[in-house]
Design a protein around this motif. Structure first.
Motif, PDB file in Angstrom:
ATOM      1  N   TYR A 199      10.556   9.115  -3.601  1.00  0.00           N
ATOM      2  CA  TYR A 199       9.303   9.769  -4.078  1.00  0.00           C
ATOM      3  C   TYR A 199       8.587   8.828  -4.742  1.00  0.00           C
ATOM      4  CZ  TYR A 199       6.744  13.382  -6.389  1.00  0.00           C
ATOM      5  OH  TYR A 199       5.682  14.243  -7.058  1.00  0.00           O
ATOM      6  N   ASP A 200       9.219   8.242  -5.801  1.00  0.00           N
ATOM      7  CA  ASP A 200       8.429   7.297  -6.609  1.00  0.00           C
ATOM      8  C   ASP A 200       7.639   6.158  -5.853  1.00  0.00           C
ATOM      9  OD1 ASP A 200       9.671   8.330  -8.788  1.00  0.00           O
ATOM     10  OD2 ASP A 200      11.127   7.057  -9.172  1.00  0.00           O
ATOM     11  N   LEU A 201       8.233   5.810  -4.788  1.00  0.00           N
ATOM     12  CA  LEU A 201       7.702   4.919  -3.642  1.00  0.00           C
ATOM     13  C   LEU A 201       6.517   5.421  -3.069  1.00  0.00           C
ATOM     14  CD1 LEU A 201       7.746   1.777  -2.478  1.00  0.00           C
ATOM     15  CD2 LEU A 201       9.331   3.029  -0.563  1.00  0.00           C
ATOM     16  N   TYR A 202       6.747   6.656  -2.575  1.00  0.00           N
ATOM     17  CA  TYR A 202       5.592   7.412  -1.905  1.00  0.00           C
ATOM     18  C   TYR A 202       4.414   7.375  -2.979  1.00  0.00           C
ATOM     19  CZ  TYR A 202       3.032  11.730  -0.617  1.00  0.00           C
ATOM     20  OH  TYR A 202       2.043  12.568  -0.386  1.00  0.00           O
ATOM     21  N   GLN A 203       4.586   8.038  -3.998  1.00  0.00           N
ATOM     22  CA  GLN A 203       3.585   8.184  -5.167  1.00  0.00           C
ATOM     23  C   GLN A 203       2.941   6.848  -5.456  1.00  0.00           C
ATOM     24  OE1 GLN A 203       3.031  11.309  -5.872  1.00  0.00           O
ATOM     25  NE2 GLN A 203       3.687  11.597  -7.681  1.00  0.00           N
ATOM     26  N   ASP A 204       3.681   5.618  -5.387  1.00  0.00           N
ATOM     27  CA  ASP A 204       2.972   4.376  -5.673  1.00  0.00           C
ATOM     28  C   ASP A 204       1.816   4.095  -4.472  1.00  0.00           C
ATOM     29  OD1 ASP A 204       4.350   4.115  -7.890  1.00  0.00           O
ATOM     30  OD2 ASP A 204       5.718   2.737  -7.245  1.00  0.00           O
ATOM     31  N   ILE A 205       2.567   4.420  -3.340  1.00  0.00           N
ATOM     32  CA  ILE A 205       1.864   3.984  -2.079  1.00  0.00           C
ATOM     33  C   ILE A 205       0.478   4.645  -2.050  1.00  0.00           C
ATOM     34  CG2 ILE A 205       1.794   3.677   0.540  1.00  0.00           C
ATOM     35  CD1 ILE A 205       4.729   2.843   0.222  1.00  0.00           C
ATOM     36  N   ASN A 206       0.774   6.227  -2.073  1.00  0.00           N
ATOM     37  CA  ASN A 206      -0.324   7.108  -2.099  1.00  0.00           C
ATOM     38  C   ASN A 206      -1.384   6.917  -3.252  1.00  0.00           C
ATOM     39  OD1 ASN A 206      -0.977   9.539  -0.723  1.00  0.00           O
ATOM     40  ND2 ASN A 206      -0.857  10.412  -2.879  1.00  0.00           N
ATOM     41  N   ARG A 207      -1.109   6.342  -4.341  1.00  0.00           N
ATOM     42  CA  ARG A 207      -2.036   6.049  -5.155  1.00  0.00           C
ATOM     43  C   ARG A 207      -2.763   4.795  -4.897  1.00  0.00           C
ATOM     44  NH1 ARG A 207       1.238   5.230  -8.927  1.00  0.00           N
ATOM     45  NH2 ARG A 207       1.110   2.800  -8.842  1.00  0.00           N
ATOM     46  N   ASP A 208      -2.108   3.576  -4.376  1.00  0.00           N
ATOM     47  CA  ASP A 208      -2.679   2.369  -4.108  1.00  0.00           C
ATOM     48  C   ASP A 208      -3.340   2.435  -2.723  1.00  0.00           C
ATOM     49  OD1 ASP A 208      -1.929   1.727  -6.646  1.00  0.00           O
ATOM     50  OD2 ASP A 208       0.174   0.732  -5.815  1.00  0.00           O
ATOM     51  N   HIS A 209      -2.943   3.356  -1.796  1.00  0.00           N
ATOM     52  CA  HIS A 209      -3.335   3.173  -0.490  1.00  0.00           C
ATOM     53  C   HIS A 209      -3.646   4.523   0.079  1.00  0.00           C
ATOM     54  CE1 HIS A 209      -2.480  -1.020  -0.341  1.00  0.00           C
ATOM     55  NE2 HIS A 209      -1.363  -0.885  -0.767  1.00  0.00           N
ATOM     56  N   ALA A 210      -4.567   5.328  -0.501  1.00  0.00           N
ATOM     57  CA  ALA A 210      -4.707   6.625  -0.312  1.00  0.00           C
ATOM     58  C   ALA A 210      -5.226   6.944   0.900  1.00  0.00           C
ATOM     59  CB  ALA A 210      -5.579   7.368  -1.299  1.00  0.00           C
ATOM     60  N   TYR A 211      -6.164   6.260   1.640  1.00  0.00           N
ATOM     61  CA  TYR A 211      -6.819   6.629   2.889  1.00  0.00           C
ATOM     62  C   TYR A 211      -5.536   6.050   4.246  1.00  0.00           C
ATOM     63  CZ  TYR A 211     -10.634   7.562   0.056  1.00  0.00           C
ATOM     64  OH  TYR A 211     -11.514   8.191  -0.809  1.00  0.00           O
TER      65      TYR A 211
ATOM     66  N   LEU B 176      -9.054  11.024  11.930  1.00  0.00           N
ATOM     67  CA  LEU B 176      -9.648  12.337  11.447  1.00  0.00           C
ATOM     68  C   LEU B 176      -9.077  12.718   9.858  1.00  0.00           C
ATOM     69  CD1 LEU B 176      -9.667  14.598  14.295  1.00  0.00           C
ATOM     70  CD2 LEU B 176     -11.636  13.662  13.445  1.00  0.00           C
ATOM     71  N   GLY B 177      -7.687  12.449   9.651  1.00  0.00           N
ATOM     72  CA  GLY B 177      -7.089  12.587   8.332  1.00  0.00           C
ATOM     73  C   GLY B 177      -7.974  11.607   7.403  1.00  0.00           C
ATOM     74  N   ILE B 178      -8.380  10.304   7.692  1.00  0.00           N
ATOM     75  CA  ILE B 178      -9.092   9.483   6.645  1.00  0.00           C
ATOM     76  C   ILE B 178     -10.582  10.263   6.480  1.00  0.00           C
ATOM     77  CG2 ILE B 178     -10.157   7.357   6.536  1.00  0.00           C
ATOM     78  CD1 ILE B 178      -7.972   6.310   8.154  1.00  0.00           C
ATOM     79  N   TRP B 179     -10.899  10.531   7.453  1.00  0.00           N
ATOM     80  CA  TRP B 179     -12.454  11.296   7.416  1.00  0.00           C
ATOM     81  C   TRP B 179     -12.141  12.526   6.313  1.00  0.00           C
ATOM     82  CZ3 TRP B 179     -15.178  14.734  11.172  1.00  0.00           C
ATOM     83  CH2 TRP B 179     -16.864  14.775  11.099  1.00  0.00           C
ATOM     84  N   ILE B 180     -10.918  13.499   6.570  1.00  0.00           N
ATOM     85  CA  ILE B 180     -10.828  14.603   5.851  1.00  0.00           C
ATOM     86  C   ILE B 180     -10.668  14.202   4.398  1.00  0.00           C
ATOM     87  CG2 ILE B 180      -9.020  16.448   5.475  1.00  0.00           C
ATOM     88  CD1 ILE B 180      -8.761  16.525   8.317  1.00  0.00           C
ATOM     89  N   ALA B 181      -9.775  13.124   4.001  1.00  0.00           N
ATOM     90  CA  ALA B 181      -9.397  12.702   2.670  1.00  0.00           C
ATOM     91  C   ALA B 181     -10.827  12.204   1.890  1.00  0.00           C
ATOM     92  CB  ALA B 181      -8.452  11.325   2.873  1.00  0.00           C
ATOM     93  N   ILE B 182     -11.718  11.711   2.808  1.00  0.00           N
ATOM     94  CA  ILE B 182     -12.959  10.966   2.079  1.00  0.00           C
ATOM     95  C   ILE B 182     -13.708  12.291   1.777  1.00  0.00           C
ATOM     96  CG2 ILE B 182     -15.112   9.822   2.668  1.00  0.00           C
ATOM     97  CD1 ILE B 182     -13.489   7.929   4.494  1.00  0.00           C
ATOM     98  N   ALA B 183     -13.831  13.351   2.723  1.00  0.00           N
ATOM     99  CA  ALA B 183     -14.497  14.700   2.361  1.00  0.00           C
ATOM    100  C   ALA B 183     -13.949  15.315   1.206  1.00  0.00           C
ATOM    101  CB  ALA B 183     -14.521  15.488   3.736  1.00  0.00           C
ATOM    102  N   MET B 184     -12.696  15.480   1.143  1.00  0.00           N
ATOM    103  CA  MET B 184     -12.174  16.091   0.002  1.00  0.00           C
ATOM    104  C   MET B 184     -12.364  15.522  -1.427  1.00  0.00           C
ATOM    105  SD  MET B 184      -8.338  16.901   1.664  1.00  0.00           S
ATOM    106  CE  MET B 184      -7.899  17.712   0.072  1.00  0.00           C
ATOM    107  N   LYS B 185     -12.500  14.163  -1.396  1.00  0.00           N
ATOM    108  CA  LYS B 185     -12.837  13.373  -2.551  1.00  0.00           C
ATOM    109  C   LYS B 185     -14.240  13.521  -2.810  1.00  0.00           C
ATOM    110  CE  LYS B 185     -11.791  10.290  -5.740  1.00  0.00           C
ATOM    111  NZ  LYS B 185     -10.687  10.760  -6.859  1.00  0.00           N
TER     112      LYS B 185
END
Length: 238
Positions: free
Chosen positions: A26-38, A81-90
């Protein structure tokens, strides 16, 4: 329950088990998610949204795959499309509070808010995203699905030029408007994404991917029910 269903369940268990049996996961997921969100958005949608479509297909037709379905090209398209969605959400979650300030309504982009104001903020973001970005996304996704089908579900679909005009002309716009836009947006996506934007930022994209899975399953169950009653039902995806 058949062997293929047990296999699907096993895959899902293997996918999520590390987060329950290994604290560092879980900690690893959080780190990667923060540093490489897209990049993470790509994999979240590529995996979860595609699994959702496969489960939906299983409910409807009894198979997780079929000729023309194209699991791999669907997964790659879903990832993009997921990258596009993430950008739109931000974009919307940062921009809508600023827009509301121009109307004299102060809604901070970050920070803790009273529950009522937090819900109001999340609702406004959801409304604006789903009434602008949403229809464009849904239409593009329908186009990519059709393109994959026209190419037999093969990976060549990813490098074969898409005939946007031809596919757009072939879409059933009566269904697209009366069901996809008029029903799923106000009755599913706006409420669902209101919940999404109430969540901490690190969980929003993941929850959005899970919503696609949920809608696909709901629509597939409804399609089977309608088929048994010999009542046609229209399906969509997002």
């Amino acid at each position: 329950m058949k062997t293929k269903d047990l296999g699907c369940i096993a895959v899902l268990i293997l996918l999520f088990a590390p987060f329950f049996i290994w604290d560092r996961a879980y900690d690893l997921y959080q780190d990667i998610n923060r540093d490489h969100a897209y990049i993470m958005a790509f994999f979240k949608f590529a995996i979860l949204a595609t699994i959702g479509e496969m489960i939906g297909l299983r409910i409807k037709n009894g198979h997780y795959d079929e000729p023309g379905f194209g699991i791999m090209p669907r997964a790659i398209v879903w990832g993009l499309l997921g990258i596009w969605i993430a950008i739109a959400m931000k974009t919307f979650s940062s921009g809508i509070p600023g827009l509301m300030q121009s109307f004299g309504i102060e809604i901070p982009v970050t920070g803790k808010l009273p529950l009522t104001e937090n819900i109001f903020r999340a609702f406004l973001i959801s409304v604006m995203m789903n009434t602008t970005f949403g229809p464009v996304f849904m239409t593009l996704h329908k186009i990519t699905d059709t393109h994959i089908l026209l190419n037999g579900g093969k990976l060549k679909a990813l490098v074969t030029p898409m005939h946007f005009g031809k596919i757009l002309g072939s879409l059933n716009w009566k269904i697209q408007w009366n069901f996809v836009f008029k029903k799923t947006i106000p009755f599913f996506w706006i409420p669902a994404h209101t919940i999404t934007f109430l969540l901490p930022t690190q969980y929003q994209v993941l929850f959005a991917a899970l919503l696609g899975v949920a809608l696909g399953i709901i629509l597939s169950v409804a399609a089977v029910s309608a088929r048994k009653k010999e009542v046609p039902i229209i399906e969509t995806e997002m």
